[in-house]
Scaffold this motif. Structure first.
Motif, short mmCIF file in Angstrom:
data_model
loop_
_atom_site.label_atom_id
_atom_site.label_comp_id
_atom_site.label_asym_id
_atom_site.label_seq_id
_atom_site.Cartn_x
_atom_site.Cartn_y
_atom_site.Cartn_z
N GLY A 92 0.85 -1.19 0.00
CA GLY A 92 0.00 0.00 0.00
C GLY A 92 0.87 1.22 0.00
O GLY A 92 2.10 1.13 -0.19
N SER A 93 0.24 2.37 0.20
CA SER A 93 0.97 3.63 0.24
C SER A 93 0.19 4.61 1.09
O SER A 93 -1.03 4.56 1.14
N GLY A 94 0.91 5.49 1.78
CA GLY A 94 0.24 6.54 2.53
C GLY A 94 0.19 6.28 4.02
O GLY A 94 0.90 5.41 4.54
N GLY A 95 -0.66 7.04 4.69
CA GLY A 95 -0.70 6.99 6.15
C GLY A 95 -2.06 6.61 6.67
O GLY A 95 -3.08 6.74 5.99
N GLU A 96 -2.11 6.12 7.90
CA GLU A 96 -3.36 5.85 8.58
C GLU A 96 -3.16 6.00 10.08
O GLU A 96 -2.03 5.93 10.57
N VAL A 97 -4.28 6.22 10.78
CA VAL A 97 -4.22 6.37 12.23
C VAL A 97 -5.22 5.42 12.86
O VAL A 97 -6.39 5.37 12.45
N GLU A 108 -11.75 11.44 17.72
CA GLU A 108 -11.76 12.87 17.38
C GLU A 108 -10.35 13.37 17.11
O GLU A 108 -10.11 14.14 16.19
N TYR A 109 -9.40 12.93 17.93
CA TYR A 109 -8.01 13.33 17.74
C TYR A 109 -7.44 12.74 16.44
O TYR A 109 -6.73 13.41 15.70
N ALA A 110 -7.79 11.48 16.19
CA ALA A 110 -7.31 10.82 14.97
C ALA A 110 -7.79 11.58 13.73
O ALA A 110 -7.06 11.73 12.74
N ARG A 111 -9.03 12.06 13.77
CA ARG A 111 -9.60 12.79 12.63
C ARG A 111 -8.82 14.08 12.38
O ARG A 111 -8.67 14.51 11.23
N TRP A 117 -3.05 15.79 7.44
CA TRP A 117 -2.19 14.99 6.55
C TRP A 117 -1.84 15.72 5.25
O TRP A 117 -0.66 15.77 4.85
N PRO A 118 -2.85 16.30 4.52
CA PRO A 118 -2.53 16.91 3.22
C PRO A 118 -1.54 18.07 3.32
O PRO A 118 -0.87 18.39 2.34
N PHE A 119 -1.45 18.69 4.49
CA PHE A 119 -0.48 19.79 4.64
C PHE A 119 0.95 19.24 4.71
O PHE A 119 1.91 19.95 4.41
N HIS A 123 0.78 14.84 -1.85
CA HIS A 123 0.76 13.89 -2.97
C HIS A 123 0.62 12.44 -2.52
O HIS A 123 0.69 11.53 -3.33
N LEU A 124 0.45 12.24 -1.24
CA LEU A 124 0.28 10.87 -0.74
C LEU A 124 -1.08 10.78 -0.04
O LEU A 124 -1.58 11.74 0.52
N ARG A 125 -1.63 9.60 -0.07
CA ARG A 125 -3.00 9.39 0.40
C ARG A 125 -3.03 9.20 1.92
O ARG A 125 -2.21 8.48 2.48
N PHE A 126 -4.04 9.84 2.56
CA PHE A 126 -4.37 9.45 3.93
C PHE A 126 -5.42 8.37 3.82
O PHE A 126 -6.51 8.59 3.29
N ARG A 127 -5.11 7.19 4.31
CA ARG A 127 -5.95 6.02 4.10
C ARG A 127 -7.09 5.93 5.10
O ARG A 127 -7.94 5.05 4.98
N GLY A 128 -7.10 6.83 6.07
CA GLY A 128 -8.24 6.91 6.96
C GLY A 128 -7.92 6.64 8.41
O GLY A 128 -6.84 6.21 8.76
N CYS A 129 -8.94 6.94 9.24
CA CYS A 129 -8.88 6.60 10.66
C CYS A 129 -9.49 5.22 10.79
O CYS A 129 -10.59 4.97 10.30
N LYS A 130 -8.79 4.33 11.43
CA LYS A 130 -9.23 2.94 11.52
C LYS A 130 -9.25 2.50 12.98
O LYS A 130 -8.53 3.05 13.80
#
Ligand code: ZN
Length: 189
Positions: A92-97, A108-111, A117-119, A123-130
């Protein structure tokens, strides 16, 4: 007053938890990466006047029960937010919390981390809060997040993880998000 508890997962004796050896001969060892990011975050938090504590100053793997014990000892004394830093694997690629299922304040903090993330990585995807039933999230008595910062088994992600700029950007993402949390949840008015 909020204290940030920084956890670096794994140790120099943890099996696995490393990238492939890339054609240029470089390889990411997750224990080293996690500690380096935590050190960079701690440095930036210090500069910003935000209290923080490194839960694992050791280089070897400290058992989860001990890390949670250290965290909870501090969390009993005052408001804390635990952040456990990792690099992802599995394709995969990108970040998640990650947060513990049903932990509303942590989510709420994870959101906020997701919003920031975009800041850091436009150019990389935030894959979401999980949600995940990880011990460090489950056993902590304070809000707790686990960040997965790019994929060490993806060559282009891993080049970022191996670079000074990439590591600084990851640290900046954490500190920026923490500052937003402080502003939204802890400012006096
Ligand atoms: Zn990890």
């Amino acid at each position: 007053m909020l204290t940030i508890l920084l956890d670096n997962g794994h140790g120099n004796n943890t099996p696995g938890k490393k990238s492939p050896v890339w054609p240029d001969g470089r390889q990411l060892l997750e224990w080293e990466f996690n500690r380096d990011i935590v050190a960079r975050i701690a440095h930036r938090l210090d500069e910003a006047g935000i209290a923080c504590h490194r839960l694992v100053p050791e280089e070897n793997d400290i058992a989860l029960a001990e890390r949670c014990r250290r965290a909870n000892q501090l969390a009993r004394q005052g408001d804390c937010l635990l952040v456990s830093v990792h690099a992802n694997a599995g394709g995969g690629s990108g970040g998640e919390v990650f947060t513990y299922p049903g932990a509303a304040r942590s989510l709420e903090y994870a959101r906020i981390f997701g919003q920031r993330w975009p800041f850091a990585f436009p150019h990389l995807r935030f894959r979401g809060c999980k949600e995940a039933n990880f011990a460090i999230l489950r056993e902590s008595i304070c809000p707790a997040l686990l960040t997965e910062n790019l994929f060490m088994d993806n060559e282009s992600d891993c080049q970022i993880l191996l670079s000074t700029e990439g590591r600084d950007t990851i640290a900046r993402w954490h500190v920026d998000s923490i500052q937003q949390i402080l502003q939204q949840f802890y400012s006096s008015r």
